[in-house]
Design a protein around this motif. Sequence first.
Motif, mmCIF file in Angstrom:
data_model
loop_
_atom_site.group_PDB
_atom_site.id
_atom_site.type_symbol
_atom_site.label_atom_id
_atom_site.label_comp_id
_atom_site.label_asym_id
_atom_site.label_seq_id
_atom_site.Cartn_x
_atom_site.Cartn_y
_atom_site.Cartn_z
ATOM 1 N N ALA A 82 0.769 -1.285 0.042
ATOM 2 C CA ALA A 82 -0.120 0.058 0.053
ATOM 3 C C ALA A 82 1.011 1.200 0.089
ATOM 4 C CB ALA A 82 -0.861 -0.142 1.226
ATOM 5 N N ASN A 83 2.103 1.259 1.063
ATOM 6 C CA ASN A 83 2.934 2.650 0.624
ATOM 7 C C ASN A 83 4.017 2.213 -0.037
ATOM 8 O OD1 ASN A 83 0.964 3.469 2.411
ATOM 9 N ND2 ASN A 83 2.482 4.130 4.073
ATOM 10 N N GLY A 84 4.092 1.193 -1.053
ATOM 11 C CA GLY A 84 5.303 0.923 -1.654
ATOM 12 C C GLY A 84 5.678 1.771 -2.898
ATOM 13 N N LEU A 188 7.870 -10.440 6.773
ATOM 14 C CA LEU A 188 7.591 -8.856 6.893
ATOM 15 C C LEU A 188 8.712 -8.146 6.169
ATOM 16 C CD1 LEU A 188 7.506 -8.609 10.820
ATOM 17 C CD2 LEU A 188 5.877 -7.717 9.139
ATOM 18 N N ALA A 189 9.848 -8.517 6.069
ATOM 19 C CA ALA A 189 10.985 -7.679 5.321
ATOM 20 C C ALA A 189 10.744 -8.221 3.774
ATOM 21 C CB ALA A 189 12.281 -7.773 5.756
ATOM 22 N N LYS A 206 14.225 -0.769 7.028
ATOM 23 C CA LYS A 206 13.276 -0.079 6.088
ATOM 24 C C LYS A 206 12.123 -1.002 5.584
ATOM 25 C CE LYS A 206 16.258 3.442 4.323
ATOM 26 N NZ LYS A 206 17.038 3.833 3.292
ATOM 27 N N ARG A 207 12.309 -2.062 5.390
ATOM 28 C CA ARG A 207 11.304 -3.211 4.640
ATOM 29 C C ARG A 207 10.231 -3.445 5.805
ATOM 30 N NH1 ARG A 207 13.085 -7.200 0.937
ATOM 31 N NH2 ARG A 207 14.577 -6.777 -0.597
ATOM 32 N N MET A 208 10.664 -3.683 6.931
ATOM 33 C CA MET A 208 9.834 -3.854 8.081
ATOM 34 C C MET A 208 8.797 -2.705 8.384
ATOM 35 S SD MET A 208 12.078 -5.921 10.950
ATOM 36 C CE MET A 208 10.777 -6.014 12.111
ATOM 37 N N LYS A 209 9.429 -1.455 8.497
ATOM 38 C CA LYS A 209 8.672 -0.105 8.382
ATOM 39 C C LYS A 209 7.654 0.139 7.351
ATOM 40 C CE LYS A 209 10.437 3.578 10.180
ATOM 41 N NZ LYS A 209 10.315 3.676 11.655
ATOM 42 N N LEU A 210 8.235 -0.254 6.340
ATOM 43 C CA LEU A 210 7.320 -0.159 5.027
ATOM 44 C C LEU A 210 6.097 -1.150 5.172
ATOM 45 C CD1 LEU A 210 6.501 0.756 2.240
ATOM 46 C CD2 LEU A 210 7.805 -0.953 1.388
ATOM 47 N N TYR A 211 6.242 -2.285 5.479
ATOM 48 C CA TYR A 211 5.179 -3.288 6.029
ATOM 49 C C TYR A 211 4.142 -2.528 6.903
ATOM 50 C CZ TYR A 211 3.039 -7.809 6.461
ATOM 51 O OH TYR A 211 1.974 -8.856 6.612
#
Length: 444
Positions: A82-84, A188-189, A206-211
């Motif tokens: 969704a925020n990717g 998650l990542a 960063k990948r975890m935060k994006l998720y």
Amino acid sequence: MDEEYDVIVLGTGLKECILSGLLSVDGLKVLHMDRNDYYGGESTSLNLIQLWKRFRGDDKPPPHLGASRDYNIDMNPKFIMANGNLVRVLIHTDVTKYLSFKAVDGSFVFNKGKVHKVPANDMEALKSPLMGLFEKRRARKFFIYVQNYNESDPKTHEGMDLTRVTTKELIAKYGLDDNTIDFIGHALALHSDDRYLAEPALDTVKRMKLYAESLARFQGGSPYIYPLYGLGELPQAFARLSAVYGGTYMLNKPECKVEFDEEGKVVGVTSEGETAKCKKVVCDPSYLPGKVRKVGRVARAIAIMSHPIPSTDDSHSVQIILPQKQLGRKSDMYLFCCSYTHNVAPKGKFIAFVSTEAETDQPAIELKPGIDLLGPVDEIFFDIYDRYEPVNEPTLDNCFVSTSYDATTHFESTVDDVLNMYTLITGKVIDLSVDLSAASAAEE
């Protein structure tokens, strides 16, 4: 055809269509050709009759499956974070006005023989049956560190430089066990193998935060969204964008032979005896087989079902990741399921995909751990295809070739390839700092 263009794009796969849209918006004169009489190339969407023709030859689909036109079965199904970056590209180019999205119901991970919801934040970690009580507390501390981490604020770094500290070292600080590391890294990542553990931790954080941020965006059960009527809508939306900015589209152009000068630089493309001149060519691997090498194969199964995947809370759209370690494999396996709620099948029908990087020549046997999770299926098809990547030097020949689609069921790797190609072609970095709320009008 005899005009001169800045760029000729060959193939209407998603990557090529995004690039043709971006380049047209930049004011370049773009000609976009495809040897097929349909949009989408390898990432096309098929109805039931087309699916049967592709996998079963002259057989006809059984009537109990419903009307062929009610099916939109994506050949490369991937959910959109969704925020990717793909959503950012859609907003940057204003393509959102041609599309409607709907949130995806569930995001799950396979662990010790069972399917579990992926916990994405500290509160969910405390509820998750994936971990015992003490492990939950440790995981919660780690999730809070990640949630608070801000690259530009050293106070949140707790004395660690994540460009130097490896993921393995960061996770060791929180004492998490292998089981927890497995679902964090893969579900998650979204890493597809375990190489990330030896790499700097910043990328994983960063990948975890994006998720987590994507999950919070729609308050749904997953961080993903998916277009109504499937991904086949995306190439066509970018094609419309390109046309608005003066790009020219030609489908059903046989051959599409790329022409070079004596120095090996591209000069144009010939089809049906006519040559269009150009400075640069952008294409998928099938148009320049001499400039790519085979790097792997994807094995996949496509199933039509009359029920949701068991153990997924009756999710009508869902991703399940099966980490490599859980299966004793070298790379992860992915399950993708979508249904009539996203208008990709008639009421009561579900489409499921199981995909992985092939390690044998027998997809039916190799994909069994994923297929076993589906429950009874009405029909199932097996397929294996080669993955290619470019080996040419674009600065010498002005040919920009995309990488084949991988086995993942989310878009992150696909968009990275597009953004890297855009920079190679134009020398510019695309500005993706957009207002993410601009997309929400289109979401259900």
